[in-house]
Design an enzyme around this catalytic site. Structure first.
Site, mmCIF file in Angstrom:
data_model
loop_
_atom_site.group_PDB
_atom_site.id
_atom_site.type_symbol
_atom_site.label_atom_id
_atom_site.label_comp_id
_atom_site.label_asym_id
_atom_site.label_seq_id
_atom_site.Cartn_x
_atom_site.Cartn_y
_atom_site.Cartn_z
ATOM 1 N N GLU A 85 0.834 -1.206 0.000
ATOM 2 C CA GLU A 85 0.000 0.000 0.000
ATOM 3 C C GLU A 85 0.874 1.263 0.000
ATOM 4 O OE1 GLU A 85 -0.322 -2.601 2.013
ATOM 5 O OE2 GLU A 85 -2.401 -2.966 2.591
ATOM 6 N N GLY A 98 6.165 -1.626 14.607
ATOM 7 C CA GLY A 98 5.361 -0.588 13.951
ATOM 8 C C GLY A 98 4.382 0.078 14.902
HETATM 9 O O1 F6P Z 1 0.358 -5.549 8.402
HETATM 10 C C1 F6P Z 1 0.813 -5.330 9.676
HETATM 11 C C2 F6P Z 1 2.026 -4.480 9.726
HETATM 12 O O2 F6P Z 1 3.154 -5.254 9.618
HETATM 13 C C3 F6P Z 1 2.035 -3.647 10.991
HETATM 14 O O3 F6P Z 1 2.563 -4.320 12.058
HETATM 15 C C4 F6P Z 1 2.808 -2.462 10.550
HETATM 16 O O4 F6P Z 1 2.580 -1.414 11.433
HETATM 17 C C5 F6P Z 1 2.235 -2.242 9.179
HETATM 18 O O5 F6P Z 1 2.042 -3.541 8.670
HETATM 19 C C6 F6P Z 1 3.065 -1.419 8.235
HETATM 20 O O6 F6P Z 1 4.318 -2.001 7.973
HETATM 21 P P1 F6P Z 1 5.509 -1.120 7.438
HETATM 22 O O7 F6P Z 1 5.764 -0.049 8.455
HETATM 23 O O8 F6P Z 1 6.667 -2.056 7.292
HETATM 24 O O9 F6P Z 1 5.109 -0.524 6.126
#
Ligand code: F6P
Length: 526
Positions: free
Chosen positions: A194, A247
């Site tokens: 995303e 995160g």
């Molecule tokens: O999908 C869960 C997750 O891994 C969360 O723990 C994290 O905060 C989020 O996705 C975003 O991940 P990233 O910071 O690596 O983009």
């Protein structure tokens, strides 16, 4: 080698199970039995007043939960967390978010502070808008900080975009001017579908808006700087943070950049300082005077021993309206597990579903179930003593009155006799108008919503989540449960895997059919 005992294998757990077999205590009886119950079950810390006295824990429950905390080694675990020991075994990592707000380590924030001062001082050209791109822990925390405190700021306006749905980015574009917009791409891994898709679309929007070198308008915040640099971000615009910061625990790092950009470094520093004060309280206070530990004990009692499947959180303050969403990730991603930290199945219900909303709105929507439904799950109320506005005092007076009244009404209920009187003796109406009462709640009252208070509040919730995890024997710092969904989404999107279950295959075909049809037949709105 014998495996270490998990909390549920200890005598302390068995004693709690025995207590749970007894009829649930009546809250009014608990107050009658303990004349100083309010004082005993209220903790004041960092401008926050935690009242746990309306929770269904008698003195014997509290003593048994303290015994569980001892059996689970909570005092040792919290020291290990603070010391940077390996508390996340499935990822072979420490969890170092507390270090980020430790005054001894403020140098870790030097690069972030410098960048904040450059942007706010205009050294990097005019920056009136920031589009913060990230998802999950890389968005929910910053968004909450901005929503709660952003009105006090004089820096650039910040739009936070998380969803892959292009509508989210389109809304942000509509509020920004490409000529004075900076992108902040936040991703711990710098691999998230995303975030990378949104970043590339935002770069294209900058370019289409006349920005000659769009990559020069990107700040990346990540624990994977090499990936960010390979993607195209200038090394001087990459703010790193450690892999050992999860995160959902990362808003204390450069992930909290939007607050610092909007409100200035002083606000961000105060946020950290408030959180540190709460950390010290968590590490030092004895269990029954320790706000996060008391709250965690109540959570574990409710979820594990009395099968309460949910915990509702209602913030009676518009500035905290995003708190339930933030807590959903913090609590459910941390403790929504069914195995122990060493991978053994846990034979009891673990974390409750966190849900909630804003008061007073929610009173007119979901409180019916809380007062008279067949669930009697714990409810948490939050309020701020000082309002954020200069409107007539009646607004805040009524807001607080409604907040406190809900907890009182949940506990008191309305007897059949009272209901009969209210229904002029009509038994059917009296049935509808009687409330069981005896429903537990907790209330957190904050003196004023300043950055340090908010820091203390969020650190309280982090510590509570950790303490509950220790009492259950869970690792709260991994999130393997989201990986399968991510991998499957990638497979669906790239069609690398074409053999799905029949329902998924049919959905893919139906979506394609509908999109094709809609392209051919424009919707007639006349
Ligand atoms: O999908 C869960 C997750 O891994 C969360 O723990 C994290 O905060 C989020 O996705 C975003 O991940 P990233 O910071 O690596 O983009």
């Amino acid at each position: 080698m014998t495996e270490p005992l998990l909390p549920h294998q200890t005598a302390a757990w068995t004693a709690l199970e025995a207590l749970a077999q007894a009829p649930a205590p009546r809250l009014d009886a608990l107050f009658a039995a303990e004349p100083d119950r309010v004082a005993r079950m209220t903790v004041e810390q960092s401008g926050l007043h935690f009242d746990f006295s309306k929770l269904p824990l008698g003195a014997e429950h509290r003593a048994a939960l303290v015994a569980l905390a001892e059996a689970a080694g909570l005092a040792d675990w919290r020291q290990q967390l603070a010391a940077g020991a390996l508390v996340n075994p499935s990822e072979h990592r420490a969890a170092t978010h507390m270090r980020l707000r430790d005054p001894a380590h403020m140098d870790d924030h030097a690069a972030m502070q410098q960048l904040v001062e450059q942007v706010r001082g205009g050294t990097l050209g005019p920056v009136k808008h920031i589009i913060h791109i990230g998802i999950g822990g890389s968005a929910l925390g910053p968004l909450l900080l901005l929503d709660a405190l952003g009105a006090q700021g004089d820096g650039p306006a910040v739009e936070v975009v998380a969803n892959i749905d292009g509508a989210a980015l389109a809304r942000a574009f509509a509020a920004c001017d490409p000529a004075s917009t900076m992108l902040v791409a936040v991703s711990k891994t710098f691999t998230t579908q995303e975030t990378l898709t949104n970043l590339h679309s935002a770069l294209a929007w900058l370019e289409a808006g006349g920005v000659v070198k769009p990559w020069d308008r990107v700040i990346a915040v990540t624990a994977a700087p090499t990936r960010a640099e390979a993607a195209g971000v200038a090394p001087s615009r990459i703010l790193g943070f450690s892999e050992t910061v999860g995160g959902r625990y990362s808003l204390w790092s450069a992930v909290g950049l939007p607050l610092a950009l909007r409100c200035g470094w002083g606000s961000f520093a105060a946020l950290l300082q408030g959180a540190h004060a709460m950390d010290c309280h968590f590490l030092q206070a004895e269990p029954l005077r320790n706000a996060p530990v008391l709250a965690a004990m109540a959570d574990v009692w409710a979820a594990c021993f009395t099968a309460k499947a949910t915990r509702a959180v209602f913030a009676y303050d518009e500035r905290l309206r995003l708190l339930p969403a933030f807590l959903q990730q913090l609590e459910m991603e941390s403790n929504g597990k069914s195995v122990s930290r060493d991978g053994r199945p846990l034979p009891f219900p673990t974390a409750a579903v966190t849900w909630g909303g804003t008061g007073t709105d929610a009173q007119h929507a979901v409180f019916q179930l809380l007062h008279q439904g067949t669930h009697s799950d714990p409810v948490e109320f939050l309020a701020v003593a000082t309002p954020a506005h200069d409107l007539p005092a009646i607004h805040h007076k009524l807001l607080l009155a409604n907040c406190f009244a809900q907890g009182a009404a949940l506990m008191r209920g309305r007897t059949t006799a009272e209901a009969l009187a209210a229904a002029n003796g009509d038994p059917a109406l009296a049935g509808a108008k009687s409330f069981p009462g005896n429903r537990g709640s907790s209330t957190i009252l904050i003196d004023r919503l300043t950055p340090d208070r908010l820091g203390a509040l969020l650190a309280f919730y982090e510590a509570r989540t950790f303490a509950a995890a220790v009492l259950m024997g869970i690792n709260p710092f991994d999130q393997w449960g989201v990986e399968l969904g991510k991998a499957t989404a990638n497979a669906v999107a790239s069609a690398t895997d074409t053999i799905f279950d029949p329902s998924t295959t049919a959905l893919l075909a139906a979506a394609e059919r509908m999109a094709r049809h809609n392209r051919q037949v424009p919707i007639d709105l006349s």
